[in-house]
Design a protein around this motif. Structure first.
Motif, PDB file in Angstrom:
ATOM      1  N   GLY A 185       5.119  -7.746   4.835  1.00  0.00           N
ATOM      2  CA  GLY A 185       6.128  -8.544   4.141  1.00  0.00           C
ATOM      3  C   GLY A 185       5.958  -8.651   2.643  1.00  0.00           C
ATOM      4  O   GLY A 185       6.756  -9.306   1.976  1.00  0.00           O
ATOM      5  N   SER A 186       4.906  -8.029   2.085  1.00  0.00           N
ATOM      6  CA  SER A 186       4.701  -8.056   0.631  1.00  0.00           C
ATOM      7  C   SER A 186       4.865  -6.651   0.051  1.00  0.00           C
ATOM      8  O   SER A 186       4.522  -5.671   0.718  1.00  0.00           O
ATOM      9  N   THR A 187       5.369  -6.595  -1.163  1.00  0.00           N
ATOM     10  CA  THR A 187       5.559  -5.300  -1.821  1.00  0.00           C
ATOM     11  C   THR A 187       4.825  -5.295  -3.159  1.00  0.00           C
ATOM     12  O   THR A 187       4.990  -6.220  -3.962  1.00  0.00           O
ATOM     13  N   LYS A 188       3.990  -4.294  -3.361  1.00  0.00           N
ATOM     14  CA  LYS A 188       3.241  -4.156  -4.624  1.00  0.00           C
ATOM     15  C   LYS A 188       3.340  -2.704  -5.081  1.00  0.00           C
ATOM     16  O   LYS A 188       3.485  -1.794  -4.268  1.00  0.00           O
ATOM     17  N   GLU A 189       3.178  -2.544  -6.389  1.00  0.00           N
ATOM     18  CA  GLU A 189       3.212  -1.184  -6.937  1.00  0.00           C
ATOM     19  C   GLU A 189       1.840  -0.533  -6.776  1.00  0.00           C
ATOM     20  O   GLU A 189       0.829  -1.171  -7.086  1.00  0.00           O
ATOM     21  N   VAL A 190       1.799   0.686  -6.290  1.00  0.00           N
ATOM     22  CA  VAL A 190       0.542   1.435  -6.179  1.00  0.00           C
ATOM     23  C   VAL A 190       0.739   2.833  -6.778  1.00  0.00           C
ATOM     24  O   VAL A 190       1.869   3.308  -6.893  1.00  0.00           O
ATOM     25  N   VAL A 191      -0.382   3.440  -7.137  1.00  0.00           N
ATOM     26  CA  VAL A 191      -0.324   4.806  -7.665  1.00  0.00           C
ATOM     27  C   VAL A 191      -1.108   5.715  -6.715  1.00  0.00           C
ATOM     28  O   VAL A 191      -2.281   5.474  -6.446  1.00  0.00           O
ATOM     29  N   ALA A 192      -0.436   6.730  -6.218  1.00  0.00           N
ATOM     30  CA  ALA A 192      -1.068   7.657  -5.271  1.00  0.00           C
ATOM     31  C   ALA A 192      -1.391   8.978  -5.959  1.00  0.00           C
ATOM     32  O   ALA A 192      -0.630   9.448  -6.813  1.00  0.00           O
ATOM     33  N   ASP A 193      -2.551   9.535  -5.599  1.00  0.00           N
ATOM     34  CA  ASP A 193      -2.884  10.899  -6.035  1.00  0.00           C
ATOM     35  C   ASP A 193      -2.284  11.845  -4.997  1.00  0.00           C
ATOM     36  O   ASP A 193      -2.672  11.802  -3.826  1.00  0.00           O
ATOM     37  N   ALA A 194      -1.342  12.652  -5.439  1.00  0.00           N
ATOM     38  CA  ALA A 194      -0.629  13.493  -4.475  1.00  0.00           C
ATOM     39  C   ALA A 194      -0.751  14.973  -4.792  1.00  0.00           C
ATOM     40  O   ALA A 194      -0.870  15.367  -5.953  1.00  0.00           O
ATOM     41  N   THR A 195      -0.761  15.771  -3.732  1.00  0.00           N
ATOM     42  CA  THR A 195      -0.691  17.227  -3.856  1.00  0.00           C
ATOM     43  C   THR A 195       0.527  17.681  -3.074  1.00  0.00           C
ATOM     44  O   THR A 195       0.675  17.337  -1.899  1.00  0.00           O
ATOM     45  N   LEU A 196       1.399  18.402  -3.739  1.00  0.00           N
ATOM     46  CA  LEU A 196       2.616  18.889  -3.083  1.00  0.00           C
ATOM     47  C   LEU A 196       2.587  20.414  -3.030  1.00  0.00           C
ATOM     48  O   LEU A 196       2.303  21.067  -4.045  1.00  0.00           O
TER      49      LEU A 196
ATOM     50  N   GLN B 137       7.579  20.296 -15.271  1.00  0.00           N
ATOM     51  CA  GLN B 137       6.679  20.908 -14.297  1.00  0.00           C
ATOM     52  C   GLN B 137       7.329  20.925 -12.920  1.00  0.00           C
ATOM     53  O   GLN B 137       7.851  19.917 -12.480  1.00  0.00           O
ATOM     54  N   GLY B 138       7.280  22.062 -12.306  1.00  0.00           N
ATOM     55  CA  GLY B 138       7.869  22.166 -10.976  1.00  0.00           C
ATOM     56  C   GLY B 138       7.336  23.366 -10.241  1.00  0.00           C
ATOM     57  O   GLY B 138       6.349  23.967 -10.658  1.00  0.00           O
ATOM     58  N   PHE B 139       7.986  23.695  -9.130  1.00  0.00           N
ATOM     59  CA  PHE B 139       7.564  24.839  -8.323  1.00  0.00           C
ATOM     60  C   PHE B 139       8.241  26.111  -8.830  1.00  0.00           C
ATOM     61  O   PHE B 139       9.393  26.081  -9.255  1.00  0.00           O
ATOM     62  N   LYS B 140       7.483  27.210  -8.757  1.00  0.00           N
ATOM     63  CA  LYS B 140       8.095  28.510  -9.072  1.00  0.00           C
ATOM     64  C   LYS B 140       8.255  29.244  -7.742  1.00  0.00           C
ATOM     65  O   LYS B 140       7.402  30.027  -7.329  1.00  0.00           O
ATOM     66  N   VAL B 141       9.344  28.906  -7.066  1.00  0.00           N
ATOM     67  CA  VAL B 141       9.618  29.459  -5.729  1.00  0.00           C
ATOM     68  C   VAL B 141      11.043  30.019  -5.698  1.00  0.00           C
ATOM     69  O   VAL B 141      11.776  29.924  -6.673  1.00  0.00           O
TER      70      VAL B 141
ATOM     71  N   ILE C 134       1.830  15.466 -13.884  1.00  0.00           N
ATOM     72  CA  ILE C 134       2.106  16.627 -13.014  1.00  0.00           C
ATOM     73  C   ILE C 134       1.336  17.839 -13.527  1.00  0.00           C
ATOM     74  O   ILE C 134       1.437  18.181 -14.710  1.00  0.00           O
ATOM     75  N   LYS C 135       0.540  18.416 -12.637  1.00  0.00           N
ATOM     76  CA  LYS C 135      -0.243  19.600 -13.028  1.00  0.00           C
ATOM     77  C   LYS C 135       0.024  20.749 -12.062  1.00  0.00           C
ATOM     78  O   LYS C 135      -0.070  20.578 -10.853  1.00  0.00           O
ATOM     79  N   GLN C 136       0.316  21.896 -12.639  1.00  0.00           N
ATOM     80  CA  GLN C 136       0.587  23.072 -11.828  1.00  0.00           C
ATOM     81  C   GLN C 136      -0.746  23.683 -11.379  1.00  0.00           C
ATOM     82  O   GLN C 136      -1.563  24.062 -12.211  1.00  0.00           O
ATOM     83  N   VAL C 137      -0.972  23.745 -10.079  1.00  0.00           N
ATOM     84  CA  VAL C 137      -2.208  24.329  -9.542  1.00  0.00           C
ATOM     85  C   VAL C 137      -1.963  25.788  -9.181  1.00  0.00           C
ATOM     86  O   VAL C 137      -2.813  26.649  -9.375  1.00  0.00           O
ATOM     87  N   ALA C 138      -0.786  26.044  -8.627  1.00  0.00           N
ATOM     88  CA  ALA C 138      -0.344  27.401  -8.297  1.00  0.00           C
ATOM     89  C   ALA C 138       1.179  27.400  -8.412  1.00  0.00           C
ATOM     90  O   ALA C 138       1.768  26.347  -8.655  1.00  0.00           O
ATOM     91  N   ASP C 139       1.786  28.573  -8.233  1.00  0.00           N
ATOM     92  CA  ASP C 139       3.253  28.619  -8.345  1.00  0.00           C
ATOM     93  C   ASP C 139       3.924  27.652  -7.376  1.00  0.00           C
ATOM     94  O   ASP C 139       4.975  27.090  -7.678  1.00  0.00           O
ATOM     95  N   ASN C 140       3.290  27.490  -6.206  1.00  0.00           N
ATOM     96  CA  ASN C 140       3.928  26.637  -5.185  1.00  0.00           C
ATOM     97  C   ASN C 140       3.161  25.339  -4.941  1.00  0.00           C
ATOM     98  O   ASN C 140       3.371  24.673  -3.936  1.00  0.00           O
TER      99      ASN C 140
ATOM    100  N   THR D  19      -0.227  18.998  -8.452  1.00  0.00           N
ATOM    101  CA  THR D  19      -0.831  17.690  -8.199  1.00  0.00           C
ATOM    102  C   THR D  19      -0.128  16.704  -9.134  1.00  0.00           C
ATOM    103  O   THR D  19       0.350  17.097 -10.209  1.00  0.00           O
ATOM    104  N   ALA D  20      -0.055  15.463  -8.726  1.00  0.00           N
ATOM    105  CA  ALA D  20       0.648  14.474  -9.552  1.00  0.00           C
ATOM    106  C   ALA D  20       0.213  13.063  -9.182  1.00  0.00           C
ATOM    107  O   ALA D  20      -0.372  12.828  -8.118  1.00  0.00           O
ATOM    108  N   LYS D  21       0.477  12.142 -10.082  1.00  0.00           N
ATOM    109  CA  LYS D  21       0.307  10.717  -9.792  1.00  0.00           C
ATOM    110  C   LYS D  21       1.696  10.205  -9.423  1.00  0.00           C
ATOM    111  O   LYS D  21       2.629  10.314 -10.228  1.00  0.00           O
ATOM    112  N   VAL D  22       1.790   9.685  -8.226  1.00  0.00           N
ATOM    113  CA  VAL D  22       3.086   9.185  -7.775  1.00  0.00           C
ATOM    114  C   VAL D  22       3.029   7.660  -7.689  1.00  0.00           C
ATOM    115  O   VAL D  22       2.239   7.102  -6.922  1.00  0.00           O
ATOM    116  N   THR D  23       3.846   7.013  -8.489  1.00  0.00           N
ATOM    117  CA  THR D  23       3.889   5.555  -8.487  1.00  0.00           C
ATOM    118  C   THR D  23       5.023   5.106  -7.563  1.00  0.00           C
ATOM    119  O   THR D  23       6.112   5.673  -7.581  1.00  0.00           O
TER     120      THR D  23
END
Lengths: 209, 92
Positions: A140-151, A21-25, A120-126, A129-133
């Motif tokens: 000073g602390s580091t933890k793993e998180v999952v973000a809901d992202a729109t690119l 899944q990617g951009f069609k640009v 990763i889900k294609q919403v439009a050619d450009n 949406t995705a879950k970014v871990t």
């Protein structure tokens, strides 16, 4: 046997290209987008018994790289400076950055480093949406998180030049963090701040070299 | 209550009412703010799927200052009303 292997290889290649899944640009291949202008922003939203608090910083820096046709290759890092966070009340900003809270002197940076991308889900050619871990570092602390992202990818045009040269990538991402996971005391100017904080990122990067 | 006391009471009530009305029209915030969040999202931002908000300098009166001022006016009015009380003449 050879024929079967060839058919299998074709099927695997077809499946891989179908599910990549990617951009069609216009652009293709590996692209790197730098986030540098002062309109980029990261915010946190929290509630207290008296009022809601929105903290905002425009000092967001970093970059991401990915193959335009396969967003699973997404990698990069974003960081913000603690001393630039504003909440609308100067005294509260001071408390937020003090040693009793985020401790800007000892831990001047909050960062998010991308580890993997899924759903990763294609919403439009450009637009996808995705879950970014990623690894979120705070206090000073580091933890793993999952973000809901729109690119969103915009090819360079007269309109995009108003913001920055080159193609533009807009990233909106949201995730929640638990303050106690990062050793942050959830009291701010005598108010009990919600244990869970919503973090949002709204950034636009350019691939101009 | 004599004339002076009535005037002090009236001025005190008017001052407190004015401050509380101003506080209410400013959004009835609990805490006084020196900056407010303003949405500055442009059409290009919308095309890029991002929001753009900014803190801009603006004084917003909160209940902390409004309440403090009202309490100070109430105390001062009380003192003045006490000082303006009629002094009784001693009857011999």
């Amino acid at each position: 046997m050879k024929k079967t292997l060839s058919i299998l290889a074709v099927i695997i290649l077809f499946t891989a290209s179908t599910f990549a899944q990617g951009f069609k640009v216009k652009a293709s291949g590996e692209q790197t987008f730098k986030f540098a202008d002062n309109k980029n922003q990261a915010t946190f939203f929290s509630t207290t018994p008296f009022e809601d608090i929105t903290g905002l910083t425009n000092d967001v820096k970093g970059s991401v790289s990915f193959n335009v046709s396969d967003l699973k290759t997404l990698n990069g890092k974003l960081s913000v400076s603690v001393s630039s966070i504003k909440t609308g009340i100067e005294m509260r900003d001071g408390h937020l950055q003090s040693a009793g809270w985020l401790n800007a002197e000892s831990y001047p940076e909050i960062s998010f480093e991308i580890k993997k991308t899924s759903n990763i889900k294609q919403v439009a050619d450009n637009k996808v949406t995705a879950k970014v871990t990623g690894n979120f570092s705070l206090h000073g602390s580091t933890k793993e998180v999952v973000a809901d992202a729109t690119l969103t990818y915009l090819d360079a045009s007269e309109q995009t030049q108003m913001r920055a040269p080159g193609d533009l990538l807009g990233v909106q991402a949201k995730f929640n963090v638990k303050l106690s996971d990062y050793g942050v005391d959830n009291k701010l100017v005598g108010q009990k701040v919600s244990e869970n904080i919503e973090v949002s990122v709204n950034v636009v990067g350019s691939n101009a070299k | 209550m004599n004339k002076n006391q009535k005037n002090v009471l009236l001025i005190g009530i008017i001052l407190i009412a004015a401050v509380l009305i101003y506080w209410y029209t400013q959004g009835a915030e609990i805490f006084t703010k020196s900056q407010v969040l303003v949405d500055k999202t442009t059409d290009l931002d919308r095309m890029l799927g991002v929001e753009n908000k900014e803190y801009v300098d603006k004084f917003v009166l909160g209940l902390d200052y409004a309440g403090g001022f009202s309490a100070a006016v109430a105390v001062l009015s009380g003192i003045l009303i006490y000082l303006f009380r009629n002094k009784r003449k001693k009857i011999r």
